[in-house]
Write a protein that holds these residues in place. Structure first.
Motif, short mmCIF file in Angstrom:
data_model
loop_
_atom_site.label_atom_id
_atom_site.label_comp_id
_atom_site.label_asym_id
_atom_site.label_seq_id
_atom_site.Cartn_x
_atom_site.Cartn_y
_atom_site.Cartn_z
N HIS A 73 0.80 -1.16 0.11
CA HIS A 73 0.00 -0.03 -0.08
C HIS A 73 0.77 1.29 0.14
N PRO A 74 0.55 2.17 -0.94
CA PRO A 74 1.37 3.57 -0.89
C PRO A 74 0.85 4.44 0.23
N PRO A 75 1.82 5.35 0.56
CA PRO A 75 1.26 6.34 1.72
C PRO A 75 -0.10 6.96 1.40
N ILE A 76 -0.71 7.48 2.18
CA ILE A 76 -1.89 8.39 2.09
C ILE A 76 -1.56 9.60 1.46
N GLY A 77 -2.01 9.89 0.51
CA GLY A 77 -1.77 11.28 -0.26
C GLY A 77 -0.84 11.06 -1.42
N ARG A 78 -0.38 9.85 -1.55
CA ARG A 78 0.69 9.53 -2.50
C ARG A 78 0.26 8.25 -3.33
N PRO A 79 -0.74 8.09 -3.87
CA PRO A 79 -1.21 6.86 -4.74
C PRO A 79 -0.17 6.58 -5.76
N ARG A 80 -0.28 5.37 -6.07
CA ARG A 80 0.73 4.82 -7.02
C ARG A 80 0.38 5.16 -8.24
N PRO A 81 1.23 5.86 -9.17
CA PRO A 81 1.01 6.02 -10.52
C PRO A 81 0.40 4.86 -11.09
N GLY A 82 -0.47 5.07 -11.99
CA GLY A 82 -1.29 4.11 -12.85
C GLY A 82 -1.74 2.91 -12.10
N ASP A 83 -2.05 3.24 -10.81
CA ASP A 83 -2.66 2.16 -10.01
C ASP A 83 -4.06 2.67 -9.48
N PRO A 84 -5.10 2.15 -10.44
CA PRO A 84 -6.54 2.71 -10.09
C PRO A 84 -6.81 2.25 -8.84
#
Length: 167
Positions: A73-84
């Protein structure tokens, strides 16, 4: 067991080959052990059977497997690019002010320093401010208490993602 009443999406999941099913489960939860436990329990007759198996598998994860799941899981506020999925789940941060984004970055770093893993919250439906407030509050938890809260949040996230998988 799959029956004529098994929902179509669940029937498709039950019919996937092992490699494809593991890949689909990995998109739900990054724990390899969790995915394998769900895989061997197929076929599922109902979505509730799948959710109960997912909850049981999550409850049984050891520290290393739980860490593997949280690392997905990416940090809140920084979703993974290309991860819908992460973009959709963190929608509450999409219109956050620069000040709130900076505050979340600082709080996320403090959380990771304190607990050694990413702050995990079921962000679906939450505003940026609600996520910030939860993060701030949870920074005061003991590591053991926080690990159990993070496990529960992971379970909520997994259920939402599983529901999408078998829809």
């Amino acid at each position: 067991m799959t029956s004529p009443a098994t929902p179509l999406g669940l029937a498709r999941f039950n019919a996937l080959g092992e490699e494809a099913a593991l890949a689909a489960l990995h998109e739900v939860c990054a724990s390899t052990a969790w995915g394998r436990l769900l895989l061997v329990a197929r076929p599922y007759a109902t979505p509730d059977d799948l959710y109960l198996a997912a909850d049981a598998a999550l409850a049984g994860l050891g520290a290393d497997d739980l860490a593997e799941a949280m690392a997905g899981h990416p940090p809140i506020g920084r979703p993974r690019p290309g991860d819908p999925a992460s973009t959709r789940e963190q929608r509450g941060m999409a219109d956050a002010s620069d000040a709130l984004r900076a505050e979340m970055l600082e709080l996320n770093l403090a959380y990771q320093d304190r607990f050694g893993h990413v702050f995990l919250i079921c962000a679906t439906g939450l505003t940026g401010e609600q996520m910030r407030d939860a993060l701030t509050e949870r920074l005061g938890n003991t590591p053991d208490r926080e690990r159990e809260i993070a496990r529960a949040e992971l379970g909520r996230i997994n259920r939402i993602r599983l529901a999408r998988l078998v829809a």
